[in-house]
Design an enzyme around this catalytic site. Sequence first.
Site, PDB file in Angstrom:
ATOM      1  N   SER A  96       0.696  -1.216  -0.027  1.00 35.80           N
ATOM      2  CA  SER A  96       0.030  -0.168  -0.053  1.00 35.80           C
ATOM      3  C   SER A  96       0.890   1.212   0.058  1.00 35.80           C
ATOM      4  O   SER A  96       0.444   2.283  -0.766  1.00 35.80           O
ATOM      5  CB  SER A  96      -0.942   0.059   1.220  1.00 35.80           C
ATOM      6  OG  SER A  96      -1.647   1.069   1.479  1.00 35.80           O
ATOM      7  N   GLU A 124      -1.308   9.489  11.410  1.00 35.84           N
ATOM      8  CA  GLU A 124      -2.640   9.873  11.228  1.00 35.84           C
ATOM      9  C   GLU A 124      -3.611   9.461  12.004  1.00 35.84           C
ATOM     10  O   GLU A 124      -3.645   7.974  12.176  1.00 35.84           O
ATOM     11  CB  GLU A 124      -3.036   9.222   9.671  1.00 35.84           C
ATOM     12  CG  GLU A 124      -4.322   9.996   9.262  1.00 35.84           C
ATOM     13  CD  GLU A 124      -5.024   9.531   8.076  1.00 35.84           C
ATOM     14  OE1 GLU A 124      -4.908  10.157   7.024  1.00 35.84           O
ATOM     15  OE2 GLU A 124      -5.558   8.299   8.141  1.00 35.84           O
TER      16      GLU A 124
HETATM   17  P1  0O2 Z   1      -6.417   2.432   4.901  1.00 40.89           P
HETATM   18  O1  0O2 Z   1      -6.990   1.007   4.595  1.00 40.89           O
HETATM   19  O2  0O2 Z   1      -7.006   3.049   6.012  1.00 40.89           O
HETATM   20  O3  0O2 Z   1      -4.779   2.315   4.921  1.00 40.89           O
HETATM   21  P2  0O2 Z   1      -5.673   9.370  -0.280  1.00 40.89           P
HETATM   22  O4  0O2 Z   1      -6.927   9.363  -0.552  1.00 40.89           O
HETATM   23  O5  0O2 Z   1      -4.994   8.123   0.411  1.00 40.89           O
HETATM   24  O6  0O2 Z   1      -5.135   9.430  -1.874  1.00 40.89           O
HETATM   25  P3  0O2 Z   1      -5.282  11.327   1.747  1.00 40.89           P
HETATM   26  O7  0O2 Z   1      -5.044  12.805   1.760  1.00 40.89           O
HETATM   27  O8  0O2 Z   1      -3.852  10.566   2.496  1.00 40.89           O
HETATM   28  O9  0O2 Z   1      -4.932  10.688   0.336  1.00 40.89           O
HETATM   29  O10 0O2 Z   1      -6.365  10.686   2.188  1.00 40.89           O
HETATM   30  P4  0O2 Z   1      -7.338  11.123   3.383  1.00 40.89           P
HETATM   31  O11 0O2 Z   1      -8.319  11.981   2.752  1.00 40.89           O
HETATM   32  O12 0O2 Z   1      -6.583  11.632   4.332  1.00 40.89           O
HETATM   33  O13 0O2 Z   1      -7.826   9.711   3.855  1.00 40.89           O
HETATM   34  C1  0O2 Z   1      -6.976   8.685   4.048  1.00 40.89           C
HETATM   35  C2  0O2 Z   1      -7.568   7.527   4.949  1.00 40.89           C
HETATM   36  O14 0O2 Z   1      -8.935   7.839   5.367  1.00 40.89           O
HETATM   37  C3  0O2 Z   1      -7.742   6.299   4.248  1.00 40.89           C
HETATM   38  O15 0O2 Z   1      -6.669   5.549   4.168  1.00 40.89           O
HETATM   39  C4  0O2 Z   1      -9.040   5.704   4.610  1.00 40.89           C
HETATM   40  O16 0O2 Z   1      -8.906   5.032   5.855  1.00 40.89           O
HETATM   41  C5  0O2 Z   1      -9.891   6.966   4.989  1.00 40.89           C
HETATM   42  N1  0O2 Z   1     -10.734   7.223   4.198  1.00 40.89           N
HETATM   43  C6  0O2 Z   1     -10.568   8.232   3.364  1.00 40.89           C
HETATM   44  N2  0O2 Z   1     -11.662   8.346   2.432  1.00 40.89           N
HETATM   45  C7  0O2 Z   1     -12.398   7.578   2.739  1.00 40.89           C
HETATM   46  C8  0O2 Z   1     -13.524   7.019   2.006  1.00 40.89           C
HETATM   47  O17 0O2 Z   1     -14.031   7.663   0.949  1.00 40.89           O
HETATM   48  N3  0O2 Z   1     -14.236   5.574   2.469  1.00 40.89           N
HETATM   49  C9  0O2 Z   1     -13.672   5.126   3.251  1.00 40.89           C
HETATM   50  N4  0O2 Z   1     -14.232   3.921   3.793  1.00 40.89           N
HETATM   51  N5  0O2 Z   1     -12.459   5.507   3.895  1.00 40.89           N
HETATM   52  C10 0O2 Z   1     -11.782   6.573   3.581  1.00 40.89           C
HETATM   53  P5  0O2 Z   1      -6.372   4.660   3.044  1.00 40.89           P
HETATM   54  O18 0O2 Z   1      -5.066   4.479   2.916  1.00 40.89           O
HETATM   55  O19 0O2 Z   1      -7.139   4.819   1.708  1.00 40.89           O
HETATM   56  O20 0O2 Z   1      -6.921   3.099   3.448  1.00 40.89           O
END
Ligand code: 0O2
Length: 231
Positions: A77, A167
């Site tokens: 990831s 985070e």
């Molecule tokens: P995981 O499984 O938690 O590691 P990115 O969206 O990653 O390109 P950014 O700015 O880092 O860029 O993202 P943001 O908006 O801070 O969101 C990061 C994390 O928030 C995600 O981590 C999810 O855990 C959660 N998240 C954000 N948007 C959504 C959404 O629309 N649906 C869900 N279910 N979770 C969300 P990861 O790394 O994607 O996943």
Amino acid sequence: MTTGSAVPPLSVTDGLQNFSPQELRSLRDEFQQFLLEYRFGMQEIETKLQILRDEFQQLHDYNPIEHLSSRLKSPDSIVEKVVRKGVEPEFSAIRESITDIAGVRVTCSFTQDAYRLFDLLTAQDDVEVLLVKDYIAEPKPNGYKSLHAIVQVPVFLSTGRLMVPVEVQFRTIAMDFWASLEHKIYYKFASNVPAELLTELKDAAQTASELDAKMERLHREVRQRPRIVRI
Ligand code: 0O2
């Protein structure tokens, strides 16, 4: 800690044939150490939140934290995000640009608890706030709600003090329920979720928000009433 080494491109295992066994071992060690820093940062934040939870449990008749969880981003990831964001495949660049390698999630009973926990954590003088994304005040277009904070905490290693970004996501049980289902659906359809399902998910997010508002109102009403003691 050495910085500036190249990390393997695209996938953790792709392209490794270009490295000698010695280079691979050294890369593996450096990657493990890189991840270890984030694990320590994550543990610092977890401890802070556990202390707040235990204090509420012992000293107050109400605990705002329902559930705490944490995760380190998987190597795949991390590599996917490096490629997607066009980050230089160097440890130093990844450190600068990818701030959610360590993640802690705080699930609260009510929306106001999410903000309260955020305030209590970020008021601590060794916690530095780097970025706040308030998806509760401004939900994502798909309906996603959560309060995100990138914070930095000091970790003390044998080599000295290191500031590690973590985070922290604060959300209610209803927001968490919605997000975990949405995540599963998104994964199942490999990001190509049918339009009608997206509409239904958005409706469900609205229902979850209404439930949060209703439960919070009920909770406030109950707290205002005197406690009945049976004798
Ligand atoms: P995981 O499984 O938690 O590691 P990115 O969206 O990653 O390109 P950014 O700015 O880092 O860029 O993202 P943001 O908006 O801070 O969101 C990061 C994390 O928030 C995600 O981590 C999810 O855990 C959660 N998240 C954000 N948007 C959504 C959404 O629309 N649906 C869900 N279910 N979770 C969300 P990861 O790394 O994607 O996943």
